[in-house]
Design an enzyme around this catalytic site. Structure first.
Site, PDB file in Angstrom:
ATOM      1  N   GLU A  60      14.890 -25.987  64.355  1.00 54.50           N
ATOM      2  CA  GLU A  60      13.922 -24.788  63.227  1.00 54.50           C
ATOM      3  C   GLU A  60      13.780 -24.076  63.812  1.00 54.50           C
ATOM      4  O   GLU A  60      13.915 -22.971  62.430  1.00 54.50           O
ATOM      5  CB  GLU A  60      12.905 -25.851  63.545  1.00 54.50           C
ATOM      6  N   HIS A 129       4.479 -36.401  64.801  1.00 56.20           N
ATOM      7  CA  HIS A 129       5.237 -36.631  63.185  1.00 56.20           C
ATOM      8  C   HIS A 129       4.063 -36.010  62.729  1.00 56.20           C
ATOM      9  O   HIS A 129       4.097 -36.384  61.152  1.00 56.20           O
ATOM     10  CB  HIS A 129       5.993 -37.622  63.124  1.00 56.20           C
TER      11      HIS A 129
END
Length: 330
Positions: A60, A129
């Site tokens: 990322e 998550h």
């Protein structure tokens, strides 16, 4: 009008903007050949090719940083996070660099990026998550944050976000991807396309007795609660969908509260330093004399996301909770 899913609405917006502007491209993990982890980008790589839809490595920090650099040179990247929970490894890029480019350059360099993906709990994927970081990013001057609740808003806000010259972070919900709603064909709209401006809230349900303020999936929870209040308790709740967290449409919130005299702010974010705290302060500061009861808040339970499916359902706001809070002040 057509009935399509939230997922399809976002896909339509991406496709239309790729065709409209040669500088728009998509990049992220599995967005191309795999069609996206949640199939939002399904078919786009096959249609538009490797230069417009790009699979990124699992880094990322790498592909978000690259996108920010590309935007400074005139491109308009739309970068997908498989989960917004993965943003924290790229916080310097997202929080520090993207937000400051225009300011630090004296307005000479823009950073027209969109970062999108799911930011929600309720899907039993565990604490790492299930983050909802809209409050974190809304805290940073220079960033814009939107949380669409319907297919109509998902498409219209995405198109506005891509065209904006500042960084716009779009917080979606995996729970909403399969939800359906009405979206007009382009030829049904004046101007030929659906655009929802950033910073404009929407009253999803009219009411005179109490205001429910929410964003994202919590809007649908509030609409369920409002139906129960009307059917079982003769209380008409007005539901204000923020749509945009920053910029925030303060006028619509205050207009509703001044009409009803009561307010509950509902969010799936954590309560400490949450969006609800900001809005509750706004209401009491600007509309204190119009209130007939204290402003109430309803948030996620202040704990990491619980993995157990039946328990996690109780961690997030649910309609009967909203009903009970409404009854306590009506």
């Amino acid at each position: 009008m057509r009935t399509i899913t939230y997922r399809e609405a976002i896909r339509e917006a991406l496709a239309e903007e790729i065709e409209r502007d040669e500088n728009v491209f998509l990049i992220g993990e599995e967005v191309a050949q795999y069609n996206g982890a949640y199939k939002v980008t399904e078919g786009l790589w096959k249609k538009y090719g490797d230069k417009r839809v790009i699979d990124a490595p699992i880094s990322e920090a790498g592909f978000l940083g690259m996108g920010i650099g590309a935007s400074m040179l005139g491109l308009r990247p739309v970068m997908e996070l498989m989960f917004w929970s993965f943003c924290y490894v790229a916080m310097d890029q997202l929080m520090n660099n993207a937000s400051s480019v225009r300011y630090m350059s004296g307005g000479l360099i823009h950073c027209p990026i969109v970062v999108r993906g799911p930011a929600n709990g309720g899907t039993n994927v565990g604490a790492t998550h299930s983050h909802t970081p809209e409050n974190i990013f809304a805290n940073m001057p220079g960033l814009k944050v939107v949380c669409p609740a319907t297919p109509y808003d998902a498409k219209g806000l995405m198109k506005s976000a891509i065209r904006d010259n500042d960084p716009v972070y779009v917080m979606e919900s995996t729970v909403l991807y399969g939800q359906t709603g009405e979206v007009p064909d382009n030829d049904e709209i004046e101007g030929g396309e659906l655009i929802v401006p950033l910073g404009v809230a929407d009253v999803k349900r009219q009411g005179d007795d109490i205001t429910l303020v929410a964003h994202g999936r919590a809007v649908l929870t509030c609409l369920e609660a409002a139906a129960i209040l009307a059917d079982e308790h003769d209380i008409e709740a007005e539901v204000v969908d923020l749509r945009s967290i920053r910029p925030l449409d303060q006028d619509t919130i205050l207009e509703s509260v001044r009409k009803t005299g009561r307010a509950i702010v509902v969010e799936e974010n954590k309560p400490f330093c949450g969006i609800g705290a900001q809005i509750a302060y706004l209401i009491q500061h600007e509309a204190f004399d119009d209130l007939d009861a204290p402003v109430l808040r309803l948030s996620s339970i202040d704990a990491p996301a619980i993995y157990s499916p039946p328990v996690e359902k109780k961690q997030l706001p649910y309609p009967s909770q909203i009903v009970d809070k409404a009854l306590s002040i009506c």
